[in-house]
Design a protein around this motif. Sequence first.
Motif, PDB file in Angstrom:
ATOM      1  N   ALA A  21      -5.564   5.656  -0.195  1.00  0.00           N
ATOM      2  CA  ALA A  21      -5.110   4.314  -0.591  1.00  0.00           C
ATOM      3  C   ALA A  21      -6.085   3.696  -1.588  1.00  0.00           C
ATOM      4  CB  ALA A  21      -4.954   3.422   0.641  1.00  0.00           C
ATOM      5  N   ALA A  34      -3.884   2.855  -4.778  1.00  0.00           N
ATOM      6  CA  ALA A  34      -3.288   1.512  -4.662  1.00  0.00           C
ATOM      7  C   ALA A  34      -3.526   0.645  -5.899  1.00  0.00           C
ATOM      8  CB  ALA A  34      -3.786   0.820  -3.392  1.00  0.00           C
ATOM      9  N   LEU A  94       4.014   0.403  -0.710  1.00  0.00           N
ATOM     10  CA  LEU A  94       3.195   1.484  -0.171  1.00  0.00           C
ATOM     11  C   LEU A  94       3.524   1.616   1.318  1.00  0.00           C
ATOM     12  CD1 LEU A  94       0.830   3.505  -0.724  1.00  0.00           C
ATOM     13  CD2 LEU A  94      -0.737   1.650  -0.065  1.00  0.00           C
ATOM     14  N   SER A  95       3.657   2.853   1.804  1.00  0.00           N
ATOM     15  CA  SER A  95       3.916   3.061   3.227  1.00  0.00           C
ATOM     16  C   SER A  95       3.147   4.291   3.687  1.00  0.00           C
ATOM     17  CB  SER A  95       5.423   3.220   3.480  1.00  0.00           C
ATOM     18  OG  SER A  95       5.691   3.232   4.870  1.00  0.00           O
ATOM     19  N   ASP A  96       3.224   4.590   4.973  1.00  0.00           N
ATOM     20  CA  ASP A  96       2.567   5.781   5.511  1.00  0.00           C
ATOM     21  C   ASP A  96       3.346   6.238   6.730  1.00  0.00           C
ATOM     22  OD1 ASP A  96       1.697   3.827   7.447  1.00  0.00           O
ATOM     23  OD2 ASP A  96       0.171   5.269   8.063  1.00  0.00           O
ATOM     24  N   VAL A 123      -6.263   0.199   4.677  1.00  0.00           N
ATOM     25  CA  VAL A 123      -5.467   0.104   3.443  1.00  0.00           C
ATOM     26  C   VAL A 123      -5.504  -1.298   2.830  1.00  0.00           C
ATOM     27  CG1 VAL A 123      -3.105   0.207   2.525  1.00  0.00           C
ATOM     28  CG2 VAL A 123      -3.942   2.009   4.072  1.00  0.00           C
ATOM     29  N   MET A 124      -5.427  -2.334   3.643  1.00  0.00           N
ATOM     30  CA  MET A 124      -5.240  -3.695   3.126  1.00  0.00           C
ATOM     31  C   MET A 124      -6.270  -4.110   2.069  1.00  0.00           C
ATOM     32  SD  MET A 124      -2.367  -4.670   4.204  1.00  0.00           S
ATOM     33  CE  MET A 124      -2.265  -6.439   3.860  1.00  0.00           C
ATOM     34  N   LEU A 148      -5.199  -3.177  -1.535  1.00  0.00           N
ATOM     35  CA  LEU A 148      -3.843  -3.502  -1.992  1.00  0.00           C
ATOM     36  C   LEU A 148      -3.880  -4.552  -3.106  1.00  0.00           C
ATOM     37  CD1 LEU A 148      -1.245  -2.285  -0.725  1.00  0.00           C
ATOM     38  CD2 LEU A 148      -0.875  -4.523   0.330  1.00  0.00           C
ATOM     39  N   PHE A 168       2.546  -3.507   1.562  1.00  0.00           N
ATOM     40  CA  PHE A 168       2.237  -2.365   2.439  1.00  0.00           C
ATOM     41  C   PHE A 168       3.076  -2.486   3.707  1.00  0.00           C
ATOM     42  CE2 PHE A 168      -0.935  -0.328   5.558  1.00  0.00           C
ATOM     43  CZ  PHE A 168      -0.438   0.946   5.313  1.00  0.00           C
ATOM     44  N   PRO A 222       3.485  -0.269   6.824  1.00  0.00           N
ATOM     45  CA  PRO A 222       3.081   0.930   7.570  1.00  0.00           C
ATOM     46  C   PRO A 222       4.231   1.418   8.448  1.00  0.00           C
ATOM     47  CG  PRO A 222       1.542  -0.912   7.911  1.00  0.00           C
ATOM     48  CD  PRO A 222       2.780  -1.475   7.284  1.00  0.00           C
ATOM     49  N   THR A 262       3.693  -9.771   4.950  1.00  0.00           N
ATOM     50  CA  THR A 262       4.426  -8.760   4.184  1.00  0.00           C
ATOM     51  C   THR A 262       5.814  -9.302   3.812  1.00  0.00           C
ATOM     52  OG1 THR A 262       3.295  -7.024   5.418  1.00  0.00           O
ATOM     53  CG2 THR A 262       5.287  -6.380   4.234  1.00  0.00           C
TER      54      THR A 262
END
Lengths: 315, 315
Positions: free
Chosen positions: B90, B94, B103-105, B117-118, B121, B127, B129, B162
């Motif tokens: 990320a 990112a 963005l996802s996982d 991750v945050m 960003l 994001f 997740p 989000t």
Amino acid sequence: MPEAGRDGAAPVFGRLAIVGLGLIGSSTARGARRYGLADTIVAIDADAAVRARVSELGLADRVTGDAVGGAAEADLVILCVPVGAVGTVAAEIAPHLKPGAILSDVGSVKGSVVAAVMPHLPAGVAFVPGHPVAGTEYSGPDAGFSTLFENRWCILTPPEGTAEAATAQVTRFWEGLGAIVETMSPEHHDLVLAITSHVPHLIAYNIVGTAADLEEVTQSEVIKFSAGGFRDFTRIAASDPTMWRDIFLTNKDAVLEMLGRFNEDLAALARAIRWGDGEALHALFTRTRAIRRGIVAMGQETAEPDFGRRPKVEG
Amino acid sequence: MPEAGRDGAAPVFGRLAIVGLGLIGSSTARGARRYGLADTIVAIDADAAVRARVSELGLADRVTGDAVGGAAEADLVILCVPVGAVGTVAAEIAPHLKPGAILSDVGSVKGSVVAAVMPHLPAGVAFVPGHPVAGTEYSGPDAGFSTLFENRWCILTPPEGTAEAATAQVTRFWEGLGAIVETMSPEHHDLVLAITSHVPHLIAYNIVGTAADLEEVTQSEVIKFSAGGFRDFTRIAASDPTMWRDIFLTNKDAVLEMLGRFNEDLAALARAIRWGDGEALHALFTRTRAIRRGIVAMGQETAEPDFGRRPKVEG
């Protein structure tokens, strides 16, 4: 009249009596008939509902609740009752068995079974304890099927002094059902099964119980997200409660010994997690793959992903 | 050109980039193509051998080792790398994502992933997740299949703030793959998965290790007699070691909490065995059957005996 045996040979026994027509007993009856391993099959069960179902399914030539009468003329009597009931049934019928008859069982524990049966054995009757290592999570006469023992091991644990001819005859019977027969002492059997069967069942029952008792996570969530691994444990945690209660009570020492080792190893793993020892975790997780490969290679397990549960559609 | 989506609808995303083409990543690529969920699929993997295989299998429109370049123009980027690597990847890509990108996982732990991750960003990138609760014991691009997510849950854990539209779009994507989507907080996710997935894997890895280390019982005996229950555990103990190392290291608190409860319950069971408390054992063994019935009823498990592994020949 049965067809000739698996290899076209004559039946291994004249009259076969099976006491207890659950998953194992009814599978034995089905297999004995299919492969012509006995001239006559007598089904003995104390439960009238089971007897009625056995008659409907046509699993035996004779169905009776009279254990003594049903077993009296048999050449082989196999006790397929929970381990805790084997002693009582043996005490009832063994004195009435005919000379030359063989008594056997299918219990998952052997030391306690030998101790419970031997005092009741009359002269001229051999006891050849057996344990077919096979089963499903279902119980009762409808759950059985004739191929249950195919390519599975059956362990015989004849006490010292058992006539070799009797052990050989029981061996042929199980081989006729498709099993691979191995002989060992009752004590070693109980140690081997503690780790390959009894402790696995115990921890499966345990984690399903733990999950059911949680307050932070609902039962519905446990069910929904069980595909993450949990559901594999629920299969063996759905096994017959009476049978498994008896196993733990009668194989106490070996189960507690193996459980002690499991707990020590688990404490070490928890410590590795707490201290962030990724190398120790990775090393164990790599090592455990080899055993599964061995099990698959020996035909004891499918190599299909997820036990073959998933549709194999390709996109 | 992909066919229209599952319901004949337009693709959910224009350009989809998948980072890491293992079991989950390659299944996502296969499903996205099969159900027409993206116009263009870009496969990104750091491993040249994986890239070569992905090209051979034709899983993507473009295959590259350049994560920044491959993800730059994507509308959805899904990180399908082990949880321990998500933060690093990320941080690398990112900052280069285009405004409006999502963005996802697919990681099995969500609290640590959100924390990792945050910070990386950029403004204008959401994001969302995710964690599809599905998998097999096999790894790598060949192990994937397009129906892996069919009728399985996918959990989304969007951090506070989000954009709802982003979460809705990722929901449509997973629904397009056949999954049922549920949304919860990262913390609750980690607790739920600790009991439904992480602790089950830990005790499976552990008992396979315990069995391998025994001196009184040989490895060959463990393998032969594994049909007594042990072999069920070897399946999940054959899962990817790196993925699982990362899960335990990143979901430490919830795993240790659930493991503590498991251990307390197991100590009580051991005590019941030692003191011969058959009623306590029978009560637990009866109670655990209900959960499996719930799992079968919800379509998360087969009702076939032994996971359907046995031939269903009747005799």
